[in-house]
Write an enzyme that holds these catalytic residues in place. Structure first.
Site, PDB file in Angstrom:
ATOM      1  N   HIS A 125       0.936  -1.030  -0.029  1.00 24.31           N
ATOM      2  CA  HIS A 125       0.158   0.100   0.095  1.00 24.31           C
ATOM      3  C   HIS A 125       1.059   1.098  -0.098  1.00 24.31           C
ATOM      4  O   HIS A 125       1.949   1.239   0.526  1.00 24.31           O
ATOM      5  CB  HIS A 125      -1.027  -0.016   1.404  1.00 24.31           C
ATOM      6  CG  HIS A 125      -1.945   0.995   1.382  1.00 24.31           C
ATOM      7  ND1 HIS A 125      -1.763   2.446   1.762  1.00 24.31           N
ATOM      8  CD2 HIS A 125      -3.241   0.844   1.172  1.00 24.31           C
ATOM      9  CE1 HIS A 125      -2.784   2.952   1.683  1.00 24.31           C
ATOM     10  NE2 HIS A 125      -3.888   2.229   1.686  1.00 24.31           N
ATOM     11  N   GLN A 204      -4.564  -4.849   6.831  1.00 22.54           N
ATOM     12  CA  GLN A 204      -5.435  -5.455   6.250  1.00 22.54           C
ATOM     13  C   GLN A 204      -5.525  -7.083   6.854  1.00 22.54           C
ATOM     14  O   GLN A 204      -6.715  -7.536   6.999  1.00 22.54           O
ATOM     15  CB  GLN A 204      -5.149  -5.782   4.729  1.00 22.54           C
ATOM     16  CG  GLN A 204      -6.234  -6.228   3.655  1.00 22.54           C
ATOM     17  CD  GLN A 204      -7.194  -5.318   3.860  1.00 22.54           C
ATOM     18  OE1 GLN A 204      -8.348  -5.629   3.996  1.00 22.54           O
ATOM     19  NE2 GLN A 204      -6.856  -4.164   3.470  1.00 22.54           N
TER      20      GLN A 204
END
Lengths: 411, 154
Positions: A125, A204
């Site tokens: 990310h 996540q």
């Protein structure tokens, strides 16, 4: 003993009673932000209704209660990720992104030099890429990227070479686009052998698989509360005690000092050094409640539930749509979480998401703040559906119905 | 409730499936302008040929969703061969279409009704305003065109 029943979790989340466009909401965007159960909302309300005061300041009853509430969150989070010394290892930030900025600006700025290297991966990310680029642009160290294989796994073929002389390996434990779960424990052992420290972007994975920093043997572990059924506005940086003790402050201000004079300042010791200004107190109360809620569900149960849902969804998408819809992520649920990125033949992800919205289905279209990964697979964007503990097969039913409409409309 | 049919009119789907004036022009002499939507990664490239105050040719390249692609196609068809003065009028009417919704303006006055009949196929984009997040998709190519026109020496 823990018990798990997705219907009960569903009943605990007030937002899931909403109707969107005349249909019950089908929330498939937990990878972006997971919905809050009532107990979390109530924990924050209780703080505002009964013990609203600043922390670490007053000597009156509510101020002491507020401090206990805030510090209690450190204990709860430490227990949740099995940090051996929560009071010296858990730093509260705004979110995962701020946790990485803190890590880069504090540990990174102090320990990295021009001749060093930091190892990331193509599936990271932007939160675990941009802070390192920012620091690199000032210091000049090397950033190496581990590639991703064509079957959406981390390419470890040149891992030894990548780690040679590196000071840090910073990796996501679960890709927010592919759902791929990375072998953090094995990689941490390799990295340590090569003399590098290990940071994990757990944003996540934290709400979907058990987290154990002691077992993984990692040095830094970053995540956000709002992805684990908690509130927005609070995140966590876990740093191994001896490393944290040696890290300089990041943000300056009140609360992070031992002393200030007209000549300068002395930073506070311990985690307080990293928490300048009034911290997110209500959010800490909410985070504690979220941790308790997830502990009651049992993270292993959550993981099993979501794995079953994912296996079912992957199988049905493939059998129903064949080549019309391509899943951008592993097709096998082994080492894979409930994040399903879709590439619908001939239909732009924004149009997919727009049609789905008419069915009350919430998915995320876009590049998911992972542009290097998008580029790796020659995609501008995907439409991503992601599960939470309250997700059920009926959500997949509605997803398929809505996807069918999207395919028909643009076909 | 806004229906999908308000957004995805047949004309829009037609322009998405068979975009008009798709391609590139040699630049120079043509003017080449890029537009980006950083939120979704959509990008558009507009090529303009201006001769004697007329937009004699226009080509569109790039990728994007059905709304951004069809809007670009509709735009190219609407402005090609028009004088720059006419092009500016079309742009201004399109912008009006994207901003004025039902009801009254802030000063309490009724908005001037848009003469959809005079807008030809562009009127098909009227439904986009009911989906506010998609307005930026529809305006991407138009803003890129405006940027290009601004670069043309007076």
């Amino acid at each position: 003993m823990t018990s798990f029943d997705a219907r009960r979790v569903r009943a605990d989340v007030p937002l899931l009673r909403r109707k969107i466009n005349g249909r019950p909401i089908t929330y498939l965007d937990s990878g972006s932000s997971a919905l809050t159960p009532r107990s979390v909302i109530e924990a924050m309300s209780r703080y505002y209704e009964l013990r609203h005061a600043n922390v670490h300041r007053g000597v009156y009853v509510t101020a002491e209660e507020a401090t206990a509430t805030y510090e209690g969150a450190r204990e709860a989070v430490g227990r949740f990720i099995n940090a051996p010394h929560p009071n010296d290892e858990i730093v509260f930030t705004k979110n995962t992104t701020e946790a990485f900025n803190l890590l880069a600006r504090s540990w990174g700025a102090k320990n990295l030099t021009k001749s060093d290297a930091v190892v990331l991966s193509v599936m990271e990310h932007h939160a675990n890429i941009v802070p390192w680029f920012q620091l690199r642009d000032e210091i000049g160290f090397e950033i190496r990227f581990l590639d991703v294989t064509d079957d959406f796994r981390l390419d470890l073929s040149n891992i030894d070479e990548a780690l040679r002389g590196a000071k840090l390996l910073s990796l996501s434990s679960m890709s927010n686009v592919l759902g791929t779960i990375n072998p953090i424990k094995e990689l941490a052992a390799k990295a340590h052998q090569a003399g590098a420290l290990v940071a994990v972007d757990a944003a996540q994975s934290v709400a979907h698989t058990p987290s154990d920093v002691t077992d993984l043997d990692v040095d830094f572990f970053c995540f956000s509360a709002h992805k684990m059924l908690g509130p927005t506005g609070i995140g966590v940086l876990y740093a191994r005690r001896e490393l944290l003790a040696d890290m300089p402050p990041f943000l300056g201000g009140g609360g992070m000092i031992a002393d200030v004079s007209t000549r300068g300042f002395t930073p506070a010791k311990g985690v307080a050094r990293f928490e300048a200004g009034t911290p997110p107190i209500a959010e800490a109360a909410g985070l504690t409640a979220a941790v308790r809620y997830l502990e009651q569900l049992g993270m292993a149960n959550v993981e099993n539930h979501e794995r079953e849902l994912t296996a079912d969804a992957l199988q049905r998408i493939e059998s129903h749509f064949g080549d019309q819809i391509r899943v951008i992520g592993p097709h096998n649920v082994d080492r894979r979480g409930g994040v399903i990125s879709l590439d619908v033949e001939g239909v732009h992800p924004h149009d997919v998401a727009q049609v789905l919205d008419q069915f009350g289905v919430c998915v995320r279209p876009g590049h998911h703040c992972a542009k290097p990964l998008m580029k790796r697979f020659n995609l501008a964007a995907t439409a991503r559906a992601s599960f939470g503990p309250y997700s059920m097969t009926q959500d997949t039913d509605t997803l398929l119905e809505a996807l069918q409409r999207a395919v028909e409309l643009f076909g | 409730m806004s229906n999908l049919e308000d957004l995805y009119r047949e004309i829009i789907l037609d322009h998405y499936r068979s975009p008009r004036n798709r391609g590139e022009l040699e630049s120079p002499p043509a003017l080449r302008v890029e537009g980006f939507n950083p939120l979704c990664g959509d990008e558009i490239v507009v090529y303009l040929d201006v001769t004697n105050g007329t937009l004699s040719n226009i080509k569109i390249a790039g990728t994007g969703c059905s709304i951004s692609q069809s809007s670009a196609s509709l735009m190219s068809a609407a402005v090609k061969g028009k004088t720059l003065e006419e092009v500016h009028k079309i742009i201004s009417r399109f912008k009006q279409l994207m901003t004025i919704t039902e009801g009254t303006l802030e000063d309490g006055s009724e908005p001037e009704p848009i003469d959809l009949a005079s807008m030809g196929e562009l009127a098909a984009l009227a439904g986009v305003v009911k989906f506010p997040v998609r307005i930026k998709c529809a305006t991407l190519s138009w803003n890129t065109l405006v940027q290009g026109l601004d670069e043309i020496p007076a």
